[in-house]
Design a protein around this motif. Sequence first.
Motif, PDB file in Angstrom:
ATOM      1  N   ALA A  39       0.872  -1.165   0.000  1.00  0.00           N
ATOM      2  CA  ALA A  39       0.000   0.000   0.000  1.00  0.00           C
ATOM      3  C   ALA A  39       0.915   1.223   0.000  1.00  0.00           C
ATOM      4  O   ALA A  39       2.093   1.130   0.357  1.00  0.00           O
ATOM      5  CB  ALA A  39      -0.928   0.004   1.204  1.00  0.00           C
ATOM      6  N   LEU A  40       0.381   2.345  -0.405  1.00  0.00           N
ATOM      7  CA  LEU A  40       1.192   3.563  -0.518  1.00  0.00           C
ATOM      8  C   LEU A  40       0.802   4.535   0.589  1.00  0.00           C
ATOM      9  O   LEU A  40      -0.351   4.962   0.672  1.00  0.00           O
ATOM     10  CB  LEU A  40       0.968   4.203  -1.892  1.00  0.00           C
ATOM     11  N   PHE A  41       1.769   4.888   1.435  1.00  0.00           N
ATOM     12  CA  PHE A  41       1.542   5.820   2.537  1.00  0.00           C
ATOM     13  C   PHE A  41       2.038   7.204   2.146  1.00  0.00           C
ATOM     14  O   PHE A  41       3.176   7.372   1.717  1.00  0.00           O
ATOM     15  CB  PHE A  41       2.275   5.334   3.788  1.00  0.00           C
ATOM     16  N   VAL A  42       1.167   8.199   2.307  1.00  0.00           N
ATOM     17  CA  VAL A  42       1.520   9.591   2.029  1.00  0.00           C
ATOM     18  C   VAL A  42       1.801  10.271   3.367  1.00  0.00           C
ATOM     19  O   VAL A  42       0.881  10.695   4.072  1.00  0.00           O
ATOM     20  CB  VAL A  42       0.392  10.307   1.264  1.00  0.00           C
ATOM     21  N   ASN A  43       3.035  10.357   3.724  1.00  0.00           N
ATOM     22  CA  ASN A  43       3.418  10.890   5.033  1.00  0.00           C
ATOM     23  C   ASN A  43       3.234  12.410   5.074  1.00  0.00           C
ATOM     24  O   ASN A  43       3.548  13.116   4.122  1.00  0.00           O
ATOM     25  CB  ASN A  43       4.882  10.542   5.322  1.00  0.00           C
ATOM     26  N   GLY A  44       2.686  12.902   6.180  1.00  0.00           N
ATOM     27  CA  GLY A  44       2.552  14.337   6.379  1.00  0.00           C
ATOM     28  C   GLY A  44       1.278  14.944   5.841  1.00  0.00           C
ATOM     29  O   GLY A  44       1.031  16.135   6.052  1.00  0.00           O
ATOM     30  N   LEU A  45       0.454  14.160   5.153  1.00  0.00           N
ATOM     31  CA  LEU A  45      -0.807  14.676   4.622  1.00  0.00           C
ATOM     32  C   LEU A  45      -1.959  14.209   5.510  1.00  0.00           C
ATOM     33  O   LEU A  45      -2.311  13.025   5.512  1.00  0.00           O
ATOM     34  CB  LEU A  45      -1.034  14.207   3.184  1.00  0.00           C
ATOM     35  N   ILE A  46      -2.521  15.131   6.290  1.00  0.00           N
ATOM     36  CA  ILE A  46      -3.696  14.807   7.097  1.00  0.00           C
ATOM     37  C   ILE A  46      -4.902  14.853   6.176  1.00  0.00           C
ATOM     38  O   ILE A  46      -5.222  15.883   5.601  1.00  0.00           O
ATOM     39  CB  ILE A  46      -3.854  15.790   8.268  1.00  0.00           C
ATOM     40  N   VAL A  47      -5.572  13.729   6.054  1.00  0.00           N
ATOM     41  CA  VAL A  47      -6.697  13.604   5.139  1.00  0.00           C
ATOM     42  C   VAL A  47      -7.989  14.085   5.783  1.00  0.00           C
ATOM     43  O   VAL A  47      -8.782  14.796   5.162  1.00  0.00           O
ATOM     44  CB  VAL A  47      -6.857  12.142   4.667  1.00  0.00           C
ATOM     45  N   ALA A  48      -8.207  13.702   7.046  1.00  0.00           N
ATOM     46  CA  ALA A  48      -9.504  13.984   7.667  1.00  0.00           C
ATOM     47  C   ALA A  48      -9.358  14.217   9.161  1.00  0.00           C
ATOM     48  O   ALA A  48      -8.377  13.812   9.791  1.00  0.00           O
ATOM     49  CB  ALA A  48     -10.472  12.828   7.424  1.00  0.00           C
ATOM     50  N   GLY A  49     -10.368  14.887   9.707  1.00  0.00           N
ATOM     51  CA  GLY A  49     -10.545  14.968  11.141  1.00  0.00           C
ATOM     52  C   GLY A  49     -11.571  13.922  11.544  1.00  0.00           C
ATOM     53  O   GLY A  49     -12.675  13.878  11.001  1.00  0.00           O
ATOM     54  N   MET A  50     -11.201  13.043  12.454  1.00  0.00           N
ATOM     55  CA  MET A  50     -12.071  11.957  12.909  1.00  0.00           C
ATOM     56  C   MET A  50     -12.532  12.269  14.324  1.00  0.00           C
ATOM     57  O   MET A  50     -11.720  12.354  15.245  1.00  0.00           O
ATOM     58  CB  MET A  50     -11.317  10.628  12.882  1.00  0.00           C
ATOM     59  N   GLN A  51     -13.823  12.444  14.486  1.00  0.00           N
ATOM     60  CA  GLN A  51     -14.341  12.782  15.807  1.00  0.00           C
ATOM     61  C   GLN A  51     -14.338  11.551  16.698  1.00  0.00           C
ATOM     62  O   GLN A  51     -14.791  10.480  16.294  1.00  0.00           O
ATOM     63  CB  GLN A  51     -15.765  13.339  15.694  1.00  0.00           C
ATOM     64  N   THR A  52     -13.801  11.677  17.901  1.00  0.00           N
ATOM     65  CA  THR A  52     -13.763  10.558  18.828  1.00  0.00           C
ATOM     66  C   THR A  52     -15.179  10.179  19.234  1.00  0.00           C
ATOM     67  O   THR A  52     -16.095  10.982  19.222  1.00  0.00           O
ATOM     68  CB  THR A  52     -12.946  10.907  20.081  1.00  0.00           C
ATOM     69  N   GLY A  53     -15.339   8.911  19.620  1.00  0.00           N
ATOM     70  CA  GLY A  53     -16.665   8.394  19.946  1.00  0.00           C
ATOM     71  C   GLY A  53     -17.129   7.484  18.830  1.00  0.00           C
ATOM     72  O   GLY A  53     -16.333   6.853  18.138  1.00  0.00           O
TER      73      GLY A  53
END
Length: 288
Positions: A196-210
């Motif tokens: 798989a290809l990892f793109v380091n340093g790129l935040i894709v999304a904000g994931m809300q806890t819960g």
Amino acid sequence: MTSQPLISVIVAVYNGDKTLQRCIDSVFDQTYPNKELIVLDGGSTDDTVDILKRNNDKIAYWKSEPDTGIYNAWNKALDHVSGEWIYFLGSDDYLWKNSVFQEMASHLMKGASENIQLVYGQVARVTAADEICCVDGNPWDYTWNGIVEDGVCTFTHQGMFHHRSLFETYGKFDESYRIVGDYELLIRVFKEGGDALFVNGLIVAGMQTGGVTANCTNLVKETARARRTHSLKVVTIPWLISYAWAICYPVLNRILGDKNTRYLVNFGKRFVTGLSHKKNVILKQKNQ
């Protein structure tokens, strides 16, 4: 393959009127033009359907009807995608910035040219007040080791782009799972190896806890079931530590709060799986 691959975004929602508009806007406002949004609602009783109607021009396809859970909704949505790459976003999550797809596009093209079926970046875990708890996302050898060897969910689907051929080859999500259907799919795809290809340093999304994964005990139990199904070792040291964390999580959450508890849990997961990964690398070097 086109110069700009079409990205299909799938959102499953149920009674999500507090956060759904933010999610829709984060997709619609992307500077990348070649995208489509598909929303499957599980028969909400709040204002979710009204929000979908108001945003009809922003959505390629949506439907509201009862479902049996998130994986049932995702599977139904897969029948309506047109994109080369498929991305799953929670209704209480959101794309991190307007340029995410634009920044990811070249990596998706690289992945497709190398027959890689999974490209992923990082995900910021945030509280309901949008405070960042931590950022998830690590190189593939580390992530693969956690998924296949250790039985620890060292990934977040909000960072992952799946090539449509992945589902054509390995099938859809197993709807018997309530929490770890995405994990089971990754085992199915990668248990024999693969890149798989990892793109380091790129935040894709904000994931809300819960959400559903907040029930840590059930998450660990379902993880064990997925591993038994695929004849993988269930009782590993990282898995046992994860189970201990799951039991302690509610108490820690009451004492430390959501933000600090999530940070502590992720730190512990990274530490344990990091040691395991290092051990496996050393063993492989010795066997070469």
